[in-house]
Design a protein around this motif. Sequence first.
Motif, short mmCIF file in Angstrom:
data_model
loop_
_atom_site.label_atom_id
_atom_site.label_comp_id
_atom_site.label_asym_id
_atom_site.label_seq_id
_atom_site.Cartn_x
_atom_site.Cartn_y
_atom_site.Cartn_z
N HIS A 168 0.85 -1.20 0.00
CA HIS A 168 0.00 0.00 0.00
C HIS A 168 0.88 1.25 0.00
O HIS A 168 1.20 1.81 1.05
CB HIS A 168 -0.95 0.01 1.21
N GLY A 169 1.32 1.64 -1.19
CA GLY A 169 2.06 2.88 -1.34
C GLY A 169 3.55 2.80 -1.14
O GLY A 169 4.24 3.83 -1.17
N GLY A 170 4.09 1.62 -0.93
CA GLY A 170 5.51 1.49 -0.62
C GLY A 170 6.42 1.72 -1.82
O GLY A 170 5.96 1.92 -2.96
N ALA A 171 7.70 1.68 -1.55
CA ALA A 171 8.72 2.02 -2.54
C ALA A 171 9.35 0.79 -3.17
O ALA A 171 9.29 -0.31 -2.64
CB ALA A 171 9.82 2.85 -1.87
N TYR A 172 9.99 1.04 -4.31
CA TYR A 172 11.08 0.16 -4.73
C TYR A 172 12.37 0.97 -4.58
O TYR A 172 12.34 2.21 -4.57
CB TYR A 172 10.89 -0.38 -6.14
N PHE A 173 13.48 0.28 -4.42
CA PHE A 173 14.73 0.92 -4.03
C PHE A 173 15.74 0.85 -5.17
O PHE A 173 16.24 -0.22 -5.52
CB PHE A 173 15.27 0.27 -2.76
N LEU A 174 15.99 2.01 -5.77
CA LEU A 174 16.90 2.13 -6.91
C LEU A 174 18.26 2.59 -6.39
O LEU A 174 18.41 3.73 -5.94
CB LEU A 174 16.35 3.12 -7.92
N ALA A 175 19.23 1.70 -6.47
CA ALA A 175 20.55 1.98 -5.89
C ALA A 175 21.43 2.78 -6.85
O ALA A 175 21.33 2.64 -8.07
CB ALA A 175 21.24 0.67 -5.53
N ASP A 176 22.31 3.60 -6.28
CA ASP A 176 23.36 4.20 -7.07
C ASP A 176 24.29 3.12 -7.60
O ASP A 176 24.37 2.02 -7.04
CB ASP A 176 24.18 5.17 -6.21
N ALA A 177 25.00 3.44 -8.65
CA ALA A 177 25.87 2.44 -9.30
C ALA A 177 26.93 1.90 -8.34
O ALA A 177 27.31 0.73 -8.43
CB ALA A 177 26.54 3.06 -10.52
N ASP A 178 27.40 2.73 -7.42
CA ASP A 178 28.46 2.30 -6.51
C ASP A 178 27.93 1.92 -5.11
O ASP A 178 28.72 1.77 -4.17
CB ASP A 178 29.51 3.40 -6.36
N ALA A 179 26.62 1.76 -4.97
CA ALA A 179 26.04 1.45 -3.66
C ALA A 179 26.40 0.05 -3.21
O ALA A 179 26.43 -0.89 -4.00
CB ALA A 179 24.52 1.60 -3.73
N GLU A 180 26.68 -0.07 -1.93
CA GLU A 180 26.94 -1.38 -1.32
C GLU A 180 25.73 -1.75 -0.48
O GLU A 180 25.46 -1.12 0.55
CB GLU A 180 28.20 -1.33 -0.47
N PHE A 181 25.00 -2.75 -0.91
CA PHE A 181 23.79 -3.18 -0.22
C PHE A 181 23.47 -4.60 -0.66
O PHE A 181 24.07 -5.14 -1.58
CB PHE A 181 22.62 -2.25 -0.55
N GLU A 182 22.47 -5.20 0.00
CA GLU A 182 21.99 -6.52 -0.38
C GLU A 182 20.51 -6.43 -0.71
O GLU A 182 19.72 -5.87 0.05
CB GLU A 182 22.20 -7.52 0.77
N ALA A 183 20.14 -6.96 -1.87
CA ALA A 183 18.73 -7.04 -2.25
C ALA A 183 18.18 -8.34 -1.69
O ALA A 183 18.47 -9.43 -2.19
CB ALA A 183 18.58 -7.00 -3.77
N LEU A 184 17.38 -8.25 -0.65
CA LEU A 184 16.83 -9.44 0.00
C LEU A 184 15.63 -9.99 -0.75
O LEU A 184 15.39 -11.20 -0.73
CB LEU A 184 16.43 -9.11 1.44
N ALA A 185 14.86 -9.11 -1.37
CA ALA A 185 13.67 -9.54 -2.11
C ALA A 185 13.38 -8.54 -3.21
O ALA A 185 13.65 -7.34 -3.08
CB ALA A 185 12.46 -9.67 -1.19
N THR A 186 12.82 -9.04 -4.32
CA THR A 186 12.42 -8.18 -5.42
C THR A 186 10.94 -8.37 -5.70
O THR A 186 10.35 -9.41 -5.40
CB THR A 186 13.22 -8.49 -6.70
N TYR A 187 10.33 -7.35 -6.29
CA TYR A 187 8.96 -7.45 -6.78
C TYR A 187 8.96 -8.30 -8.05
O TYR A 187 10.02 -8.63 -8.61
CB TYR A 187 8.40 -6.06 -7.09
#
Length: 265
Positions: A168-187
Motif C-alpha cells: 500500500h504505497g511502498g517504494a522500490y529501491f533504486l541503488a546508485d551504481a556504486d552502492a553497497e547493499f543486499e537485495a533481500l527480495a524483489t517485486y
Amino acid sequence: MVNEITIWVYDDEGTSELSVKSVLATVQKKLKTAGIITIQTISSADILNHKLASKSPGKGVLIMPGGADLPYCQKLNGLGNDIIRQFISKGNIYIGICAGGYYGAREIEFSGAGYEINGARELAFFTGTAIGSIKEFTNGQYYDEKVGSKAIVTLDYANGQQDEVYYHGGAYFLADADAEFEALATYSNGHNAVVSGNIGEGKYLLSGVHFELCPIMYERYVVAQADDTGIEKESNLLLAISNEHYGEFIYKEIDKMIAGVFEKN
C-alpha cells in the motif's frame, strides 16, 4: 550470557496506528531470536532526550513503521536523525517499513493520488532513491486511503522462495551504481522490494511492503470500518494477511541481522 534486546517502535505524528499496533502484536511472536526481548514505543521527544542510548549498546532495534514520512522529517531532522544514525552505527539495527523505508533512503520520489513528495532524507542509510507508489500493482492507481490502491504482491527472495505480502504505497529501491547493499527480495517486475546493508557496526533493513501486519489489527482498524464498496476486497486482503506464515521470510532476515550484529557486541 543471555542477550537482552530492546525493540523500539516509533510512535509519533505521521505513524499509522495500524502499523504501530501490528508491530507491537507480531514482532515478538515472529522473531525467533534467542534472548530476552523488551518492546517499547518511542517518540521523537524520547529520541531527542537520548532514550535510545539508555540501554547497553549493541542490543537495540529501532522500527520506523508505515504512515507518512514528512512528519518524521519535521520532528527528527537535525539532532534527532543524528542521534538515530549514531545509534545504528554503534552496533544497532534500523528497520524501516513503507514510510519508514522511504525515510531510510538518501532520496525519495513519491507519487500519490494528485500530489508528489520529492527530496533528500537525512538518514541516508540506503545509497539511492526510494521510488513509489507503484501503480502497476494497483491497476494504475496511485496511493490514497482507498482500497483500490492496496494489493497483495509477490516477492521473490534471493534463496529462490516466494511470498505474498500486502502492498500500500511502498517504494522500490533504486541503488546508485556504486552502492553497497543486499537485495533481500524483489517485486515481480525485478525491482528491489526489501534491501539491507551495513552502517558502521550496525545494519538497516528497508521494506516497501507491510510484512508486519497483524490480522486482528487489520480487522479492527480497516475491515470493520470499510464501506460496502470496499468490504469484499478488504476481506480478501485480510485473508492473505491471516496466513500463519505471513511475513515470515522478512522476519527471518531480521533474525539473521540481529544474530550477526549482536554476537559481535
